[in-house]
Scaffold this active site. Structure first.
Site, PDB file in Angstrom:
ATOM      1  N   HIS A 122      -6.139 -18.766  28.706  1.00  0.00           N
ATOM      2  CA  HIS A 122      -4.738 -19.191  28.795  1.00  0.00           C
ATOM      3  C   HIS A 122      -4.013 -18.224  29.708  1.00  0.00           C
ATOM      4  CE1 HIS A 122      -0.662 -20.435  27.751  1.00  0.00           C
ATOM      5  NE2 HIS A 122      -0.379 -19.158  27.549  1.00  0.00           N
ATOM      6  N   SER A 180      -0.040 -17.605  31.436  1.00  0.00           N
ATOM      7  CA  SER A 180       1.349 -18.033  31.547  1.00  0.00           C
ATOM      8  C   SER A 180       2.198 -16.857  31.986  1.00  0.00           C
ATOM      9  CB  SER A 180       1.865 -18.579  30.208  1.00  0.00           C
ATOM     10  OG  SER A 180       1.992 -17.528  29.256  1.00  0.00           O
TER      11      SER A 180
END
Length: 289
Positions: A162, A164
């Site tokens: 992930h 971000s």
């Protein structure tokens, strides 16, 4: 999303590593770590249960870019006054959650990598952080010694990534990937390929694979005490990509002088569709070897 043959081959090989890798290495975690192998290093036993291991390189650089992506950050009240010079640093650590999960030379691990671009000289705007990318991973890793010719496969890793920037709209950027990472060595050469498959919502950056592609390739070479490195990503269908070149040399036992050049798209998530060239100099704690 499309997926390349590298991802399919890596996924198909997972059961093979789980069943066969135990016979190829005699307890890696009872022997010195293989130079350049992330997984072999993480298999080393330490008395302190809170020991963290390096994953990617850890460095601190003073940088200057050819162009700054002010349009992407125009919602910030200081965007017009943003400087082209920034401090760029990366922190990357890993932790073995379960050694021996699928044999002596395997582990379940987690890693966390953070890259930041800091407007340190921009004192008129309180020296803000223009961008920070947060990148946790969960993975299965295998230390191997399979050889083909003069090349030896050292690491095989399969996991979830992930990434971000922790921002809200309109500057929010994030994506999720399933990935594999294969690293092989031949003498002073190191080659690593990391194909991925994008999953989940990419509404913050719908066309990110147009610029970031479906894989990353990394090459390293040890020349005496210096380490030369190159890594990049490229989409062969669109012609977009980015590349990073680096040179490091030891200053002390634990600190290296490091020079880095990045050119192309995707240096950070906020700049995934922005083309620039950035040059930086500073220090590094760990390189590929």
């Amino acid at each position: 999303m499309r997926t390349g043959p590298g991802w399919l081959l890596a996924a198909a090989a997972l059961p093979f590593f789980a069943c066969a890798q135990e016979a190829t290495i005699d307890k890696v975690h009872d022997t010195p770590a293989v130079r350049g192998s992330i997984i072999a290093n993480m298999l080393q036993e330490h008395d302190n249960p809170f020991t963290l291991y390096p994953y990617e390189s850890n460095y601190l650089l003073y940088t200057y870019t050819s162009d700054l992506n002010k349009k992407a950050i125009e919602s910030y009240n200081w965007s017009d006054n943003a400087n082209k010079d920034e401090v760029k640093f990366q922190l990357s650590l890993a932790f073995p959650l379960w050694r021996g999960i699928l044999g002596d030379n395997s582990l379940l691990g987690a890693s966390y990598t953070q890259r930041s671009w800091w407007q340190l000289s921009n004192t008129g705007e309180s020296a803000p952080f223009r961008e920070t990318n947060y990148e946790p991973q969960l993975f299965l890793g295998f230390a191997t010694d399979y050889s083909v010719g003069d090349w030896t496969l050292r690491d095989a890793e399969f996991g979830y990534n992930h990434q971000s920037n922790g921002r809200s709209d309109p500057t929010s950027r994030s994506w999720n990937r399933l990935y594999s990472r294969l690293m092989a060595q031949n003498g002073n050469w190191l080659v690593e390929v990391k194909p991925w498959y994008v999953i989940g919502d990419t509404s913050d950056n719908k066309n990110i694979t147009k610029y970031m592609g479906y894989y990353q390739l990394k090459i390293g070479y040890q020349l005496g005490e210096a380490v030369l490195s190159a890594k990049g990503q490229y989409n062969w269908n669109t012609g977009y990509g980015g590349a990073e070149l680096g040179v490091s040399y030891p200053i002390t036992k634990h600190v290296r002088f490091y020079t880095q050049v990045y050119s192309g798209y995707g240096e950070s998530l906020i700049d995934y569709d922005f083309n620039q060239t950035r040059v930086g100099m500073g220090v590094m704690l760990n390189d590929l070897f």
